[in-house]
Design a protein around this motif. Structure first.
Motif, PDB file in Angstrom:
ATOM      1  N   GLU A  29       1.558  -3.829   4.963  1.00  0.00           N
ATOM      2  CA  GLU A  29       2.157  -5.049   4.506  1.00  0.00           C
ATOM      3  C   GLU A  29       3.552  -5.676   4.811  1.00  0.00           C
ATOM      4  OE1 GLU A  29       1.107  -5.001   0.367  1.00  0.00           O
ATOM      5  OE2 GLU A  29      -0.802  -4.585   0.635  1.00  0.00           O
ATOM      6  N   ASN A  30       4.238  -4.632   4.450  1.00  0.00           N
ATOM      7  CA  ASN A  30       5.899  -5.128   4.912  1.00  0.00           C
ATOM      8  C   ASN A  30       6.439  -4.164   6.001  1.00  0.00           C
ATOM      9  OD1 ASN A  30       8.401  -5.942   4.288  1.00  0.00           O
ATOM     10  ND2 ASN A  30       8.907  -4.818   2.544  1.00  0.00           N
ATOM     11  N   TRP A  31       5.818  -4.566   7.408  1.00  0.00           N
ATOM     12  CA  TRP A  31       5.725  -3.676   8.423  1.00  0.00           C
ATOM     13  C   TRP A  31       7.181  -3.694   8.832  1.00  0.00           C
ATOM     14  CZ3 TRP A  31       6.915  -5.747  12.989  1.00  0.00           C
ATOM     15  CH2 TRP A  31       6.775  -7.293  13.334  1.00  0.00           C
ATOM     16  N   ARG A  32       7.827  -4.834   9.209  1.00  0.00           N
ATOM     17  CA  ARG A  32       9.288  -4.875   9.528  1.00  0.00           C
ATOM     18  C   ARG A  32       9.899  -3.973   8.990  1.00  0.00           C
ATOM     19  NH1 ARG A  32       7.498 -10.235   9.927  1.00  0.00           N
ATOM     20  NH2 ARG A  32       7.312 -11.065  12.192  1.00  0.00           N
ATOM     21  N   ARG A  33      10.258  -4.146   7.646  1.00  0.00           N
ATOM     22  CA  ARG A  33      11.240  -3.181   6.807  1.00  0.00           C
ATOM     23  C   ARG A  33      10.913  -1.749   6.945  1.00  0.00           C
ATOM     24  NH1 ARG A  33      12.373  -5.561   1.273  1.00  0.00           N
ATOM     25  NH2 ARG A  33      13.813  -3.912   1.015  1.00  0.00           N
ATOM     26  N   SER A  35       8.785  -0.241   9.119  1.00  0.00           N
ATOM     27  CA  SER A  35       9.234   0.519  10.410  1.00  0.00           C
ATOM     28  C   SER A  35      10.494   0.696  10.718  1.00  0.00           C
ATOM     29  CB  SER A  35       8.593  -0.584  11.619  1.00  0.00           C
ATOM     30  OG  SER A  35       7.239  -0.519  11.311  1.00  0.00           O
ATOM     31  N   THR A  36      11.625  -0.207  10.447  1.00  0.00           N
ATOM     32  CA  THR A  36      12.810  -0.096  10.548  1.00  0.00           C
ATOM     33  C   THR A  36      13.400   1.170   9.717  1.00  0.00           C
ATOM     34  OG1 THR A  36      13.070  -2.307  10.854  1.00  0.00           O
ATOM     35  CG2 THR A  36      15.035  -1.228  10.246  1.00  0.00           C
ATOM     36  N   ALA A  37      12.948   1.177   8.642  1.00  0.00           N
ATOM     37  CA  ALA A  37      13.264   2.594   7.640  1.00  0.00           C
ATOM     38  C   ALA A  37      12.855   3.569   8.092  1.00  0.00           C
ATOM     39  CB  ALA A  37      12.718   2.128   6.326  1.00  0.00           C
ATOM     40  N   PHE A  38      11.520   3.703   8.671  1.00  0.00           N
ATOM     41  CA  PHE A  38      11.110   4.828   9.202  1.00  0.00           C
ATOM     42  C   PHE A  38      11.859   5.423  10.301  1.00  0.00           C
ATOM     43  CE2 PHE A  38       7.645   6.963  12.269  1.00  0.00           C
ATOM     44  CZ  PHE A  38       7.749   8.043  11.370  1.00  0.00           C
ATOM     45  N   PHE A 108       9.879   4.815   0.828  1.00  0.00           N
ATOM     46  CA  PHE A 108       8.815   5.761   1.081  1.00  0.00           C
ATOM     47  C   PHE A 108       9.030   6.127   2.577  1.00  0.00           C
ATOM     48  CE2 PHE A 108       4.810   7.058   2.605  1.00  0.00           C
ATOM     49  CZ  PHE A 108       4.480   8.012   1.977  1.00  0.00           C
ATOM     50  N   SER A 109       9.094   4.650   3.256  1.00  0.00           N
ATOM     51  CA  SER A 109       9.013   4.989   5.022  1.00  0.00           C
ATOM     52  C   SER A 109      10.371   5.483   5.462  1.00  0.00           C
ATOM     53  CB  SER A 109       8.885   3.576   5.559  1.00  0.00           C
ATOM     54  OG  SER A 109       7.859   2.931   5.094  1.00  0.00           O
ATOM     55  N   PHE A 114      12.411  10.526   7.611  1.00  0.00           N
ATOM     56  CA  PHE A 114      13.457  11.867   7.830  1.00  0.00           C
ATOM     57  C   PHE A 114      12.882  13.076   7.381  1.00  0.00           C
ATOM     58  CE2 PHE A 114      16.497  14.564   5.126  1.00  0.00           C
ATOM     59  CZ  PHE A 114      17.558  14.528   5.863  1.00  0.00           C
ATOM     60  N   LEU A 115      12.052  13.113   6.543  1.00  0.00           N
ATOM     61  CA  LEU A 115      11.213  14.549   6.460  1.00  0.00           C
ATOM     62  C   LEU A 115      10.277  15.001   7.592  1.00  0.00           C
ATOM     63  CD1 LEU A 115      10.474  14.342   2.823  1.00  0.00           C
ATOM     64  CD2 LEU A 115      12.166  15.548   3.802  1.00  0.00           C
TER      65      LEU A 115
END
Length: 205
Positions: A29-33, A35-38, A108-109, A114-115
């Protein structure tokens, strides 16, 4: 590091749940944020592991480590990935935690990136190999930049495709995700075999 050395390393880093997670997040749903966070979490963990391995390896750099060290470690990582892919080939369902990705949050992303990229067995082995290899050759740590950037580019590719192609990508990505869930192990095995042959050529040549 040459492109021939970096390419199999990057494949080891992203093969499996890593690239699947990137695709799932690109269709969330919030793919931009997300994907960037991931990608941000992945960048941090990869850089930390490579940097730590480099720092620990600097003291041993003068001990005459062989230039074939990286090829040998990559070969081990590829063989591990090949066995793991074959053993899990009949798992038709993705890992349970992937069910959370459609409604994932940026926090969470980031934690997942990171993990997953910093502590997944083949990933930590590969990142340690890069840092240790550069230290053994007395090369600057900045030589790891192409490896880190190319890995991050592949992880960002699903969201970049979405940005570039819009509605067509919104239709294509879920289909690609489902197809990879069902058939990824075959493709992975074929590509892993190719990179094993490449690594053997580097090791023996």
């Amino acid at each position: 590091m040459s492109f021939a050395e970096v390419l199999p390393l990057v494949f080891v880093m992203v093969a499996g749940p890593q690239i699947l997670s990137a695709i799932f997040l690109a269709t969330s749903e919030n793919w931009r944020r997300n994907s960037t966070a991931f990608v941000g979490g992945a960048a941090l963990s990869i850089s930390l592991v490579v940097g730590l391995a480099y720092a620990l390896g600097v003291g041993a750099a003068g001990q005459g480590a062989s230039n074939t060290t990286l090829s040998a470690i990559v070969l081990v990582a590829l063989l591990f990935a090949m066995v793991h892919t074959y053993r899990t080939r009949e798992e038709s369902e993705p890992p349970r935690w992937m069910g959370k990705l459609s409604a994932a949050t940026p926090r969470f992303s980031f934690r997942l990136g990171f993990l997953l990229m910093g502590f997944f067995p083949t990933d930590i082995l590969t990142s340690v190999a890069v840092g240790s290899y550069l230290a053994a050759r007395d090369a600057p740590l900045t030589d790891a930049v192409p490896f880190v950037l190319l890995t991050l580019f592949v992880l960002a590719l699903p969201s970049l495709v979405l940005v570039a192609f819009g509605e067509r990508a919104e239709t294509f990505l879920p289909k690609a995700r489902d197809w990879m869930n069902e058939n990824a192990w075959v493709v992975n095995e074929l590509v892993i075999v190719f990179f094993i042959l490449m690594s053997l050529n580097n090791l023996l040549g």
